[in-house]
Scaffold this motif. Structure first.
Motif, short mmCIF file in Angstrom:
data_model
loop_
_atom_site.label_atom_id
_atom_site.label_comp_id
_atom_site.label_asym_id
_atom_site.label_seq_id
_atom_site.Cartn_x
_atom_site.Cartn_y
_atom_site.Cartn_z
N HIS A 11 0.85 -1.20 0.00
CA HIS A 11 0.00 0.00 0.00
C HIS A 11 0.88 1.25 0.00
O HIS A 11 1.81 1.36 0.82
N PRO A 12 0.62 2.18 -0.91
CA PRO A 12 1.45 3.39 -0.96
C PRO A 12 1.40 4.22 0.31
O PRO A 12 2.27 5.06 0.54
N GLY A 13 0.41 3.98 1.15
CA GLY A 13 0.29 4.74 2.39
C GLY A 13 1.43 4.52 3.36
O GLY A 13 1.67 5.36 4.24
N TYR A 14 2.15 3.41 3.24
CA TYR A 14 3.30 3.21 4.13
C TYR A 14 4.62 3.11 3.35
O TYR A 14 5.64 2.68 3.90
N TRP A 21 15.64 3.44 4.33
CA TRP A 21 14.90 2.18 4.35
C TRP A 21 13.64 2.22 3.49
O TRP A 21 13.14 1.19 3.06
N GLY A 22 13.13 3.39 3.24
CA GLY A 22 11.93 3.48 2.40
C GLY A 22 10.67 3.11 3.18
O GLY A 22 10.33 3.79 4.15
N PRO A 23 10.02 2.00 2.77
CA PRO A 23 10.29 1.20 1.57
C PRO A 23 9.90 1.98 0.32
O PRO A 23 8.95 2.76 0.33
N VAL A 109 9.59 1.61 15.11
CA VAL A 109 8.40 1.72 15.97
C VAL A 109 7.31 2.55 15.29
O VAL A 109 6.18 2.08 15.14
N PRO A 110 7.59 3.79 14.84
CA PRO A 110 6.52 4.55 14.16
C PRO A 110 6.13 3.93 12.82
O PRO A 110 4.98 4.09 12.39
N PHE A 111 7.04 3.21 12.17
CA PHE A 111 6.68 2.56 10.92
C PHE A 111 5.61 1.50 11.16
O PHE A 111 4.64 1.39 10.40
N ALA A 112 5.76 0.71 12.22
CA ALA A 112 4.74 -0.31 12.54
C ALA A 112 3.40 0.36 12.80
O ALA A 112 2.35 -0.13 12.35
N GLN A 113 3.41 1.46 13.52
CA GLN A 113 2.16 2.19 13.78
C GLN A 113 1.53 2.66 12.47
O GLN A 113 0.31 2.57 12.30
N LYS A 114 2.36 3.16 11.58
CA LYS A 114 1.87 3.65 10.29
C LYS A 114 1.24 2.51 9.48
O LYS A 114 0.14 2.66 8.91
N VAL A 115 1.93 1.39 9.41
CA VAL A 115 1.40 0.23 8.68
C VAL A 115 0.04 -0.17 9.22
O VAL A 115 -0.92 -0.38 8.47
N ASN A 116 -0.08 -0.27 10.53
CA ASN A 116 -1.34 -0.71 11.13
C ASN A 116 -2.46 0.30 10.91
O ASN A 116 -3.61 -0.08 10.65
N ASP A 117 -2.14 1.58 10.98
CA ASP A 117 -3.15 2.60 10.71
C ASP A 117 -3.62 2.54 9.25
O ASP A 117 -4.83 2.62 8.97
N VAL A 118 -2.68 2.38 8.32
CA VAL A 118 -3.02 2.33 6.89
C VAL A 118 -3.86 1.10 6.58
O VAL A 118 -4.89 1.20 5.88
N LEU A 119 -3.47 -0.06 7.11
CA LEU A 119 -4.22 -1.28 6.81
C LEU A 119 -5.60 -1.26 7.47
O LEU A 119 -6.57 -1.79 6.91
N ALA A 120 -5.71 -0.64 8.64
CA ALA A 120 -7.02 -0.53 9.28
C ALA A 120 -7.96 0.32 8.44
O ALA A 120 -9.14 -0.02 8.25
N GLU A 121 -7.46 1.42 7.90
CA GLU A 121 -8.27 2.27 7.03
C GLU A 121 -8.65 1.53 5.75
O GLU A 121 -9.80 1.61 5.29
N TYR A 122 -7.70 0.81 5.19
CA TYR A 122 -7.95 0.03 3.97
C TYR A 122 -9.05 -1.00 4.21
O TYR A 122 -9.99 -1.13 3.41
N CYS A 123 -8.98 -1.72 5.31
CA CYS A 123 -9.96 -2.76 5.61
C CYS A 123 -11.33 -2.20 5.97
O CYS A 123 -12.35 -2.89 5.83
#
Length: 364
Positions: A11-14, A21-23, A109-123
């Motif tokens: 997902h481009p959101g993360y 590191w990007g990604p 740590v903030p990257f994991a938070q970002k991933v989870n926020d993005v996937l929650a919105e996606y779902c």
């Protein structure tokens, strides 16, 4: 009904979260589009993307990077694919190349938070069909435990997705990870184990892993190492209710189970208090194997009560047909694998699921 528990969601959101590191998702000189994490570049693609690249090159064009990003950001694209595959629901996860256990904690740590926020919105676009595994910075265990609790309570994640080995030098038998196991047990949710390319941690040598060996062979090895380390390390003696789901047919576990069970008592150092086979109640394995006889054998060894459906939906090694077709099982065992075990393990209310016709019925 059919629930796919192994379905990654780029997902481009993360993307583009860190200057090194990007990604990153980048256009290459040959017109292809590749994932880059630090120095490492993914050289394994899907058959669909390779076919699209071949067509584009024949026409003197490049793949359209914005088109890919737009499709990945739009849950309707996934839902259409799920319909075509006859899938009622998916539990999606960040691709394993982006776990970031090798990165500094200030980013991880903030990257994991970002991933989870993005996937929650996606779902949230289809909550009865799309759910997510939580990502956590396992190289920082106390922060990982906090993020697991946040993602699984506030955001509704269904458990933790994790690599098979090497969390910034920690392994699954490391006592430092006990806060993670406690969080999962408190939540009564499982861990989904999916190996990652160890070569991404090799710095400037990251692209010296010929033939993607640390992915195509190494992921199965690391997933087996997870099983071995957790049992020998006494993790289940400390956390007897912990549940672990290993994808890719269980790594190598079901096929070497007798050897693992026989050699464990002969080790000079092992912390498990029970025989290896008594810990199978803590494990689940999926049917993502490419040969029907191997799927059948795995189920016969492990038992249908401990088997789940996972396909690596859309990935390079995804089996692009129903993995339960042709299995010699009772209807009850078949439904356990297709959806019932997942509902019980992840606390999914079956009444919320959507029945989707199998592809043959859709074609008719």
């Amino acid at each position: 009904m059919l629930i796919d528990l192994h379905a990654h969601a780029p997902h481009p959101g993360y993307y583009n979260q860190h200057p090194h590191w990007g990604p990153f998702f980048e256009q290459r000189p040959d017109g292809d589009i590749k994932l880059r994490v630090g120095h490492w570049i993914l050289s394994l693609g899907s058959p669909e993307r390779r076919a699209a690249l071949k067509k584009a090159q024949a026409e003197g064009k490049k793949l359209d990077i914005n088109q890919y990003l737009d499709r990945w950001a739009d849950p309707k694209t996934r839902l259409a694919g799920m319909d075509a595959a006859g899938q009622s629901a998916q539990v999606v996860s960040v691709p394993s190349h982006c776990y970031m256990y090798w990165a500094e904690a200030e980013f991880g740590v903030p990257f994991a938070q970002k991933v989870n926020d993005v996937l929650a919105e996606y779902c949230s676009a289809a909550p009865n069909r799309l759910m997510a595994w939580a990502h956590a910075p396992l190289n920082v265990p106390h922060e990982a435990a906090k993020e697991i609790r946040r993602a699984c309570t506030t955001l509704g994640a269904k458990g933790l997705v994790a690599g098979g080995a090497n969390f910034g030098g920690l392994e699954f038998d490391s006592p430092e990870l006990d806060p993670v196991w406690k969080a999962l047990c408190d939540l009564d949710l499982p861990m989904f184990v999916h190996g990652y390319n160890q070569s991404v941690t090799w710095g400037e040598d990251a692209n010296s892993d010929n033939y993607e060996t640390t992915a195509i062979v190494g992921m199965n090895y690391d997933e087996t190492k997870c099983f071995w380390n957790m049992i020998n390390g006494g993790v289940f003696d400390r956390f007897p209710n912990l549940k672990v789901y290993i994808t890719h047919g269980g790594g190598f576990v079901p096929y070497q189970l007798g050897r693992l069970a026989q050699t464990n008592p002969n080790l000079d150092v092992a912390h498990n208090k029970k025989p290896v086979l008594e810990y199978l109640k803590n494990f689940y394995f999926d049917v993502e194997l490419h040969e029907l006889p191997m799927r059948q054998a795995m189920i016969e060894v492990i038992g249908a009560d401990r088997v789940l459906y996972g396909s690596n939906f859309g990935g390079s090694d995804a089996v692009r047909h129903d993995l339960t077709d042709g299995l010699r099982l009772s209807d009850e065992d078949l439904q356990k694998i297709r959806w019932k075990n997942a509902c019980e393990l992840l606390h999914i209310d079956p009444s919320t699921l959507v029945e989707v016709p199998k592809p043959s019925a859709l074609a008719a």
